[in-house]
Write a protein that holds these residues in place. Structure first.
Motif, PDB file in Angstrom:
ATOM      1  N   GLY A   1       0.809  -1.213   0.000  1.00 42.05           N
ATOM      2  CA  GLY A   1       0.000   0.000   0.000  1.00 42.05           C
ATOM      3  C   GLY A   1       0.842   1.263   0.000  1.00 42.05           C
ATOM      4  O   GLY A   1       2.012   1.269   0.413  1.00 42.05           O
ATOM      5  N   VAL A   2       0.242   2.358  -0.457  1.00 43.05           N
ATOM      6  CA  VAL A   2       0.948   3.629  -0.649  1.00 43.05           C
ATOM      7  C   VAL A   2       0.404   4.682   0.308  1.00 43.05           C
ATOM      8  O   VAL A   2      -0.809   4.803   0.492  1.00 43.05           O
ATOM      9  N   PHE A   3       1.306   5.447   0.890  1.00 41.79           N
ATOM     10  CA  PHE A   3       0.960   6.559   1.768  1.00 41.79           C
ATOM     11  C   PHE A   3       1.562   7.828   1.180  1.00 41.79           C
ATOM     12  O   PHE A   3       2.779   7.927   1.018  1.00 41.79           O
ATOM     13  N   VAL A   4       0.701   8.782   0.811  1.00 41.19           N
ATOM     14  CA  VAL A   4       1.146  10.084   0.317  1.00 41.19           C
ATOM     15  C   VAL A   4       0.684  11.137   1.322  1.00 41.19           C
ATOM     16  O   VAL A   4      -0.509  11.221   1.633  1.00 41.19           O
ATOM     17  N   PHE A   5       1.630  11.914   1.833  1.00 38.95           N
ATOM     18  CA  PHE A   5       1.264  12.980   2.760  1.00 38.95           C
ATOM     19  C   PHE A   5       2.104  14.225   2.491  1.00 38.95           C
ATOM     20  O   PHE A   5       3.171  14.157   1.866  1.00 38.95           O
ATOM     21  N   THR A   6       1.586  15.359   2.927  1.00 37.92           N
ATOM     22  CA  THR A   6       2.317  16.618   2.801  1.00 37.92           C
ATOM     23  C   THR A   6       2.437  17.264   4.168  1.00 37.92           C
ATOM     24  O   THR A   6       1.556  17.118   5.028  1.00 37.92           O
ATOM     25  N   VAL A   7       3.547  17.969   4.367  1.00 38.13           N
ATOM     26  CA  VAL A   7       3.784  18.679   5.633  1.00 38.13           C
ATOM     27  C   VAL A   7       4.512  19.982   5.353  1.00 38.13           C
ATOM     28  O   VAL A   7       5.333  20.075   4.434  1.00 38.13           O
ATOM     29  N   ARG A   8       4.192  21.000   6.133  1.00 35.32           N
ATOM     30  CA  ARG A   8       4.996  22.223   6.087  1.00 35.32           C
ATOM     31  C   ARG A   8       6.307  21.951   6.821  1.00 35.32           C
ATOM     32  O   ARG A   8       6.342  21.206   7.801  1.00 35.32           O
TER      33      ARG A   8
ATOM     34  N   PHE B   1       7.652  21.680  -2.543  1.00 30.49           N
ATOM     35  CA  PHE B   1       6.781  22.517  -3.356  1.00 30.49           C
ATOM     36  C   PHE B   1       6.225  23.654  -2.514  1.00 30.49           C
ATOM     37  O   PHE B   1       6.420  23.693  -1.291  1.00 30.49           O
ATOM     38  N   GLU B   2       5.552  24.579  -3.177  1.00 29.72           N
ATOM     39  CA  GLU B   2       4.963  25.726  -2.491  1.00 29.72           C
ATOM     40  C   GLU B   2       3.480  25.783  -2.805  1.00 29.72           C
ATOM     41  O   GLU B   2       3.029  25.339  -3.862  1.00 29.72           O
ATOM     42  N   GLU B   3       2.716  26.353  -1.860  1.00 30.03           N
ATOM     43  CA  GLU B   3       1.268  26.429  -2.025  1.00 30.03           C
ATOM     44  C   GLU B   3       0.746  27.684  -1.333  1.00 30.03           C
ATOM     45  O   GLU B   3       1.214  28.057  -0.251  1.00 30.03           O
ATOM     46  N   GLY B   4      -0.218  28.346  -1.944  1.00 31.77           N
ATOM     47  CA  GLY B   4      -0.863  29.492  -1.321  1.00 31.77           C
ATOM     48  C   GLY B   4      -0.123  30.795  -1.536  1.00 31.77           C
ATOM     49  O   GLY B   4       0.880  30.860  -2.254  1.00 31.77           O
ATOM     50  N   GLU B   5      -0.628  31.828  -0.872  1.00 30.49           N
ATOM     51  CA  GLU B   5      -0.133  33.175  -1.139  1.00 30.49           C
ATOM     52  C   GLU B   5       1.117  33.528  -0.357  1.00 30.49           C
ATOM     53  O   GLU B   5       1.834  34.464  -0.727  1.00 30.49           O
ATOM     54  N   LEU B   6       1.405  32.872   0.761  1.00 33.25           N
ATOM     55  CA  LEU B   6       2.558  33.269   1.585  1.00 33.25           C
ATOM     56  C   LEU B   6       3.877  33.219   0.832  1.00 33.25           C
ATOM     57  O   LEU B   6       4.630  34.209   0.896  1.00 33.25           O
ATOM     58  N   PRO B   7       4.303  32.174   0.137  1.00 35.97           N
ATOM     59  CA  PRO B   7       3.604  30.887   0.039  1.00 35.97           C
ATOM     60  C   PRO B   7       4.032  29.940   1.166  1.00 35.97           C
ATOM     61  O   PRO B   7       5.086  30.108   1.763  1.00 35.97           O
ATOM     62  N   ARG B   8       3.161  28.952   1.443  1.00 33.04           N
ATOM     63  CA  ARG B   8       3.557  27.895   2.371  1.00 33.04           C
ATOM     64  C   ARG B   8       4.579  27.001   1.674  1.00 33.04           C
ATOM     65  O   ARG B   8       4.452  26.722   0.494  1.00 33.04           O
ATOM     66  N   ARG B   9       5.561  26.551   2.414  1.00 33.61           N
ATOM     67  CA  ARG B   9       6.591  25.662   1.874  1.00 33.61           C
ATOM     68  C   ARG B   9       6.420  24.277   2.483  1.00 33.61           C
ATOM     69  O   ARG B   9       6.389  24.146   3.706  1.00 33.61           O
ATOM     70  N   LEU B  10       6.304  23.309   1.597  1.00 34.54           N
ATOM     71  CA  LEU B  10       5.940  21.960   2.032  1.00 34.54           C
ATOM     72  C   LEU B  10       6.814  20.904   1.380  1.00 34.54           C
ATOM     73  O   LEU B  10       7.475  21.160   0.366  1.00 34.54           O
ATOM     74  N   TRP B  11       6.737  19.708   1.969  1.00 30.92           N
ATOM     75  CA  TRP B  11       7.239  18.508   1.327  1.00 30.92           C
ATOM     76  C   TRP B  11       6.063  17.605   1.022  1.00 30.92           C
ATOM     77  O   TRP B  11       5.130  17.463   1.832  1.00 30.92           O
ATOM     78  N   ARG B  12       6.089  16.984  -0.149  1.00 32.07           N
ATOM     79  CA  ARG B  12       5.152  15.917  -0.500  1.00 32.07           C
ATOM     80  C   ARG B  12       5.913  14.612  -0.425  1.00 32.07           C
ATOM     81  O   ARG B  12       6.910  14.412  -1.128  1.00 32.07           O
ATOM     82  N   VAL B  13       5.471  13.742   0.457  1.00 35.86           N
ATOM     83  CA  VAL B  13       6.198  12.505   0.743  1.00 35.86           C
ATOM     84  C   VAL B  13       5.383  11.309   0.226  1.00 35.86           C
ATOM     85  O   VAL B  13       4.185  11.210   0.481  1.00 35.86           O
ATOM     86  N   THR B  14       6.050  10.445  -0.491  1.00 31.06           N
ATOM     87  CA  THR B  14       5.425   9.212  -0.976  1.00 31.06           C
ATOM     88  C   THR B  14       6.227   8.031  -0.448  1.00 31.06           C
ATOM     89  O   THR B  14       7.430   7.936  -0.695  1.00 31.06           O
ATOM     90  N   GLN B  15       5.563   7.157   0.313  1.00 26.74           N
ATOM     91  CA  GLN B  15       6.249   5.977   0.815  1.00 26.74           C
ATOM     92  C   GLN B  15       5.341   4.756   0.665  1.00 26.74           C
ATOM     93  O   GLN B  15       4.110   4.869   0.696  1.00 26.74           O
ATOM     94  N   VAL B  16       5.970   3.615   0.486  1.00 22.32           N
ATOM     95  CA  VAL B  16       5.260   2.377   0.157  1.00 22.32           C
ATOM     96  C   VAL B  16       5.551   1.331   1.223  1.00 22.32           C
ATOM     97  O   VAL B  16       6.700   1.154   1.660  1.00 22.32           O
ATOM     98  N   LEU B  17       4.506   0.625   1.622  1.00 20.75           N
ATOM     99  CA  LEU B  17       4.648  -0.450   2.598  1.00 20.75           C
ATOM    100  C   LEU B  17       5.159  -1.702   1.893  1.00 20.75           C
ATOM    101  O   LEU B  17       4.581  -2.158   0.904  1.00 20.75           O
ATOM    102  N   PRO B  18       6.248  -2.276   2.363  1.00 21.61           N
ATOM    103  CA  PRO B  18       6.777  -3.483   1.711  1.00 21.61           C
ATOM    104  C   PRO B  18       5.747  -4.621   1.711  1.00 21.61           C
ATOM    105  O   PRO B  18       4.919  -4.734   2.611  1.00 21.61           O
ATOM    106  N   ARG B  19       5.816  -5.443   0.694  1.00 23.99           N
ATOM    107  CA  ARG B  19       4.925  -6.615   0.621  1.00 23.99           C
ATOM    108  C   ARG B  19       5.444  -7.745   1.493  1.00 23.99           C
ATOM    109  O   ARG B  19       6.613  -7.811   1.780  1.00 23.99           O
TER     110      ARG B  19
END
Length: 221
Positions: free
Chosen positions: A148-155, A203-221
């Motif tokens: 399974g795949v987990f995609v999350f973003t954080v400032r 990446f960046e988002e919004g007017e400030l702009p907010r600075r974030l990471w988009r993280v993609t990680q996969v659970l081993p089978r």
């Protein structure tokens, strides 16, 4: 949870309830860029169902449903979820979307190995302690099926609001009534643990702009 952490959590819940009440559909109807990316990744992995954590009023949950996924959407704001359900009916995808009012400080209300993919846009960087974030990621691991795949973003700590406003400890800063846990890179790496860390995309988002990471990680089978 300490008394101060509990007080902050309760205050944030009230603040989000009041915000969604005052500003229905505040983020608009268009999906976030991370959700568009996640849909491509989920489809490529063969995922059919998606759990979204911190779905709010549902712009991303609705997008996943329109893209053909079955969606479980959680948030600690019943007001936001009510707006999500109303929008799902309007868009004709209510049969593909279920909602659950849930605080991610508590165990996820799902059995082990029960979902194909999990998405969380800025949920992990809310007013959660580092310990609570680790516990939440362990819960995500529990409910994901192997592969399974987990995609999350954080400032992150390069954001302009880091260190501004009211310091709440543990890299949490409150600005404009919203408390944010700003992530150093070593926290992202620690959360990956035994996962396969596919990507950490700035990446960046919004007017400030907010600075974030988009993280993609996969659970081993």
């Amino acid at each position: 949870m300490t008394d101060s952490e509990r007080d902050l959590a309760d205050a944030q819940r009230r603040h989000w309830q009041d915000t969604y009440t005052a500003h229905p559909g505040m983020y608009g109807e268009q999906p976030s860029a991370p959700a568009v990316h996640a849909a491509r990744v989920f489809r490529a992995s063969g995922a059919r169902d998606v759990l979204e954590l911190g779905a709010g009023h549902g712009r991303d949950a609705l997008y996943f449903a329109r893209e053909g996924f079955t969606v479980r959407a959680t948030d600690f704001s019943p007001v936001g979820l009510e707006q999500l359900r109303d929008a799902a009916r309007v868009h004709g995808v209510d049969q593909r979307v279920t909602t659950v009012a849930h605080d991610v400080r508590e165990p996820l209300p799902l059995p082990d190995d029960s979902v194909d993919a999990v998405f969380a846009h800025m949920l992990l960087c809310m007013a959660l302690s580092t310990k609570e974030i680790h516990t939440l990621v362990d819960e995500v691991r529990r409910v994901l099926r192997p592969g399974g795949v987990f995609v999350f973003t954080v400032r992150h700590t390069g954001d302009a609001h880091y260190g501004a406003g009211i310091a709440r400890g543990d890299d949490i800063c409150e600005h404009g009534g919203f408390a944010v846990h700003f992530f150093p890179r070593d926290l992202v790496d620690a959360l990956a643990g035994e996962w396969k860390l596919e990507e950490v995309h700035a990446f960046e988002e919004g007017e400030l702009p907010r600075r974030l990471w988009r993280v993609t990680q996969v659970l081993p089978r």
